[in-house]
Design a protein around this motif. Structure first.
Motif, PDB file in Angstrom:
ATOM      1  N   TYR A 215      37.270  58.150  15.157  1.00  0.00           N
ATOM      2  CA  TYR A 215      37.742  57.415  15.598  1.00  0.00           C
ATOM      3  C   TYR A 215      39.434  57.434  15.519  1.00  0.00           C
ATOM      4  O   TYR A 215      39.891  57.605  14.925  1.00  0.00           O
ATOM      5  N   MET A 216      40.073  57.168  16.891  1.00  0.00           N
ATOM      6  CA  MET A 216      41.409  57.290  17.068  1.00  0.00           C
ATOM      7  C   MET A 216      42.260  56.109  17.478  1.00  0.00           C
ATOM      8  O   MET A 216      41.568  55.397  18.698  1.00  0.00           O
ATOM      9  N   ARG A 217      43.118  55.804  17.603  1.00  0.00           N
ATOM     10  CA  ARG A 217      43.563  54.327  18.314  1.00  0.00           C
ATOM     11  C   ARG A 217      45.062  55.092  18.729  1.00  0.00           C
ATOM     12  O   ARG A 217      45.811  55.595  17.861  1.00  0.00           O
ATOM     13  N   GLU A 218      45.008  54.487  20.086  1.00  0.00           N
ATOM     14  CA  GLU A 218      46.544  55.075  20.712  1.00  0.00           C
ATOM     15  C   GLU A 218      46.799  54.812  21.727  1.00  0.00           C
ATOM     16  O   GLU A 218      46.325  53.850  22.584  1.00  0.00           O
ATOM     17  N   ALA A 219      48.175  54.188  21.525  1.00  0.00           N
ATOM     18  CA  ALA A 219      48.604  53.456  22.451  1.00  0.00           C
ATOM     19  C   ALA A 219      47.727  51.579  22.685  1.00  0.00           C
ATOM     20  O   ALA A 219      48.068  51.371  23.957  1.00  0.00           O
ATOM     21  N   GLY A 220      46.997  51.698  21.901  1.00  0.00           N
ATOM     22  CA  GLY A 220      46.251  50.317  22.374  1.00  0.00           C
ATOM     23  C   GLY A 220      44.984  50.365  22.526  1.00  0.00           C
ATOM     24  O   GLY A 220      44.113  49.338  22.653  1.00  0.00           O
ATOM     25  N   ALA A 221      44.662  51.442  22.345  1.00  0.00           N
ATOM     26  CA  ALA A 221      43.008  51.526  22.727  1.00  0.00           C
ATOM     27  C   ALA A 221      42.587  52.825  22.317  1.00  0.00           C
ATOM     28  O   ALA A 221      43.051  53.556  20.755  1.00  0.00           O
ATOM     29  N   ASP A 222      41.171  52.963  22.253  1.00  0.00           N
ATOM     30  CA  ASP A 222      40.414  53.145  21.148  1.00  0.00           C
ATOM     31  C   ASP A 222      38.986  54.250  21.560  1.00  0.00           C
ATOM     32  O   ASP A 222      38.451  53.932  22.532  1.00  0.00           O
ATOM     33  N   TYR A 223      39.381  55.258  20.855  1.00  0.00           N
ATOM     34  CA  TYR A 223      38.768  56.300  21.705  1.00  0.00           C
ATOM     35  C   TYR A 223      38.116  57.212  20.205  1.00  0.00           C
ATOM     36  O   TYR A 223      38.019  56.877  19.191  1.00  0.00           O
ATOM     37  N   LEU A 224      36.304  57.758  20.727  1.00  0.00           N
ATOM     38  CA  LEU A 224      35.773  58.487  19.518  1.00  0.00           C
ATOM     39  C   LEU A 224      35.918  59.613  19.816  1.00  0.00           C
ATOM     40  O   LEU A 224      35.338  60.217  21.053  1.00  0.00           O
ATOM     41  N   VAL A 225      36.687  60.924  19.553  1.00  0.00           N
ATOM     42  CA  VAL A 225      36.664  62.332  19.688  1.00  0.00           C
ATOM     43  C   VAL A 225      36.231  63.106  19.161  1.00  0.00           C
ATOM     44  O   VAL A 225      35.686  63.240  17.660  1.00  0.00           O
ATOM     45  N   ALA A 226      35.501  64.492  19.494  1.00  0.00           N
ATOM     46  CA  ALA A 226      34.318  64.616  19.096  1.00  0.00           C
ATOM     47  C   ALA A 226      35.797  66.663  18.467  1.00  0.00           C
ATOM     48  O   ALA A 226      36.435  66.396  19.141  1.00  0.00           O
ATOM     49  N   LEU A 227      35.353  66.644  17.298  1.00  0.00           N
ATOM     50  CA  LEU A 227      36.137  67.996  16.747  1.00  0.00           C
ATOM     51  C   LEU A 227      36.090  69.400  17.684  1.00  0.00           C
ATOM     52  O   LEU A 227      36.836  70.222  17.662  1.00  0.00           O
TER      53      LEU A 227
END
Length: 254
Positions: A215-227
């Motif tokens: 889980y990554m939160r950047e610039a007020g947005a939420d993302y699910l990131v694969a390695l």
């Protein structure tokens, strides 16, 4: 981001809490306990202890082992569903634990400081299949292979409804750590309601698919990131829910 609300306890879990409360009320005078003193010996505050007695928190195995010794009763007197897990690990009586009896103004050491096998037992969680019943409804008492469940120990805490599941696919595989190759056992804590950027979580899509992502939160947005960079980043939307935190991982047989 959709956050999961705390699940209500099942009828069986409520019955366990009620049975524990009855035992506590019957024994507190002879043991010289109040809720405040019991909570102190268990390493928690009075409010948390009260939540177990009154059916707001489900009884997990770690708490069950602690309070059983404090009240000098077997775990199975109030939480019979743990009978097989305890039996499989040859923990049959309270003599398996370091003895503890509250006396005087306080106690030396905390009641939940166990050693060896007892500590592993206190952190044993069932292994479920990917997309299986336990994964769909972690608060359920039903698990795959319930007649011969596979419990795996961990020093990490995954809550009352924690479970292990084997990693599927290569989305979280890469050449450097951290990575989760296919088949890696990951321990899920489904009772998590605050999320931290950089941690790993289990997410569920509205169509029933699951994914383990960072889980990554950047610039007020939420993302699910694969390695694995071959897999796309998922922007969190109403179709996705985070349903568990990854608290431990290991390869089978390690």
């Amino acid at each position: 981001m959709k956050i999961q609300k705390k699940r209500p306890l099942t009828e069986n879990q409520l019955a366990e809490c009620a049975a524990l409360k009855e035992i506590f009320n019957a024994k507190k005078e002879s043991l010289g306990l109040t809720q405040e003193k019991a909570a102190q010996h268990l390493g928690m505050n009075q409010g948390s202890f009260s939540h177990y007695l009154n059916g707001r928190n489900a009884i997990n195995l770690e708490f069950a082992l602690s309070v059983s010794q404090l009240l000098e009763v077997p775990v199975t007197d109030f939480a019979p569903r743990y009978a097989k897990a305890l039996s499989d690990l040859r923990v049959e009586t309270l003599d398996s634990f370091a003895r503890f009896r509250p006396e005087g103004e306080g106690a030396e050491g905390r009641i939940n400081e166990w050693a060896g096998q007892v500590h592993v037992t206190a952190s044993a969680y069932p292994l479920t299949s990917w997309g299986g019943h336990r994964m769909r409804d972690p608060s359920s008492d039903q698990i795959e292979g319930e007649n011969d469940p596979n419990f795996i120990g961990s020093t990490e805490q995954a809550g009352a409804n924690g479970y292990w599941v084997a990693m599927q696919g290569t989305s979280m595989s890469r050449a450097i750590a951290p990575c989760f190759p296919p088949g890696t056992y990951v321990l899920i804590n489904p009772d998590v309601y605050e999320f931290q950027s950089g941690k790993f979580y289990l997410a569920r899509h509205s169509d029933g698919d699951y994914a383990i992502r960072q889980y990554m939160r950047e610039a007020g947005a939420d993302y699910l990131v694969a390695l694995n960079p071959a897999f796309p980043t998922i922007a969190l939307s109403p179709e996705w829910s985070i349903v568990g935190l990854i608290v431990d991982a290991r390869m089978p047989d390690l």
